[in-house]
Design a protein around this motif. Structure first.
Motif, PDB file in Angstrom:
ATOM      1  N   SER A 108       2.400   4.793   1.149  1.00 11.05           N
ATOM      2  CA  SER A 108       2.662   5.392   2.458  1.00 11.05           C
ATOM      3  C   SER A 108       1.760   6.608   2.654  1.00 11.05           C
ATOM      4  CB  SER A 108       4.125   5.827   2.548  1.00 11.05           C
ATOM      5  OG  SER A 108       4.345   6.900   1.651  1.00 11.05           O
ATOM      6  N   PRO A 109       1.576   7.025   3.898  1.00 11.54           N
ATOM      7  CA  PRO A 109       0.804   8.258   4.136  1.00 11.54           C
ATOM      8  C   PRO A 109       1.412   9.467   3.415  1.00 11.54           C
ATOM      9  CG  PRO A 109       1.097   7.054   6.191  1.00 11.54           C
ATOM     10  CD  PRO A 109       1.937   6.353   5.152  1.00 11.54           C
ATOM     11  N   GLU A 110       2.737   9.513   3.343  1.00 17.26           N
ATOM     12  CA  GLU A 110       3.398  10.624   2.652  1.00 17.26           C
ATOM     13  C   GLU A 110       3.027  10.629   1.168  1.00 17.26           C
ATOM     14  OE1 GLU A 110       5.181   9.505   6.271  1.00 17.26           O
ATOM     15  OE2 GLU A 110       5.335   8.298   4.464  1.00 17.26           O
ATOM     16  N   ARG A 136       0.842  -1.195   0.000  1.00 15.98           N
ATOM     17  CA  ARG A 136       0.000   0.000   0.000  1.00 15.98           C
ATOM     18  C   ARG A 136       0.880   1.249   0.000  1.00 15.98           C
ATOM     19  NH1 ARG A 136      -5.413  -0.780   1.485  1.00 15.98           N
ATOM     20  NH2 ARG A 136      -5.480   1.198   0.404  1.00 15.98           N
ATOM     21  N   CYS A 171       0.336   9.353  -0.171  1.00 17.49           N
ATOM     22  CA  CYS A 171      -1.080   9.722  -0.282  1.00 17.49           C
ATOM     23  C   CYS A 171      -1.276  11.230  -0.138  1.00 17.49           C
ATOM     24  CB  CYS A 171      -1.913   8.971   0.751  1.00 17.49           C
ATOM     25  SG  CYS A 171      -2.028   7.207   0.410  1.00 17.49           S
ATOM     26  N   ASN A 172      -0.461  11.860   0.705  1.00 15.52           N
ATOM     27  CA  ASN A 172      -0.539  13.314   0.844  1.00 15.52           C
ATOM     28  C   ASN A 172      -0.096  14.013  -0.428  1.00 15.52           C
ATOM     29  OD1 ASN A 172      -1.538  13.334   3.448  1.00 15.52           O
ATOM     30  ND2 ASN A 172       0.484  13.383   4.390  1.00 15.52           N
ATOM     31  N   ARG A 199      -4.319   6.689  -2.701  1.00 14.03           N
ATOM     32  CA  ARG A 199      -4.832   6.136  -1.442  1.00 14.03           C
ATOM     33  C   ARG A 199      -5.498   4.779  -1.598  1.00 14.03           C
ATOM     34  NH1 ARG A 199      -8.600   9.695  -3.060  1.00 14.03           N
ATOM     35  NH2 ARG A 199     -10.787   9.129  -2.844  1.00 14.03           N
TER      36      ARG A 199
END
Length: 126
Positions: free
Chosen positions: A105-107, A103, A109-110, A116
């Motif tokens: 990373s949050p970074e 998946r 996705c930002n 996402r």
């Protein structure tokens, strides 16, 4: 009733969701519209049929030790990729498959909100 435009379909969705409280209606209309248009796109383009044919022919396109990675963007696609990889692994056609999807990373996705929903699965031909 004939729905001739995307705007007409969106208006129908808005009308159908009038019963939802005003404070959450806008978000629910947005989600419902996205799902509806996605379902239409999948059906019109026969995306599942095309993906199934691709996954079935994929092993014959790989040499021994060949690697494949497939990026999916919704659960319907991901389920088909996962089941295909698992089936060919059980049959000995793939010697290794990803145990879980990779998946973003949050970074990431930002930086890229479209990432996402992405899932990456891989397999290696025996």
């Amino acid at each position: 009733m004939v729905i001739a435009t995307t705007t007409h379909l969106h208006d129908i969705i808005i009308k159908a969701l009038e019963f939802i409280p005003q404070n959450i209606r806008l978000e629910e209309v947005k989600k419902s519209s996205q799902r509806c248009f996605q379902a239409l796109r999948i059906e019109v383009n026969d995306e599942f049929g095309v993906l199934d044919k691709f996954l079935e022919k994929l092993p014959s396109a790989l040499s021994g030790g060949g690697r494949v990675a497939i990026l999916s963007f919704h659960s319907g696609e991901d389920r088909r990729v996962k089941k295909s990889f698992q089936r060919f692994f059980r049959e000995g056609i793939y010697m290794e498959v990803s145990p879980d999807p990779i998946r973003p990373s949050p970074e990431e996705c930002n930086t890229n909100p479209r990432a996402r929903s992405a899932k990456l699965r891989w397999a290696i031909k025996a």
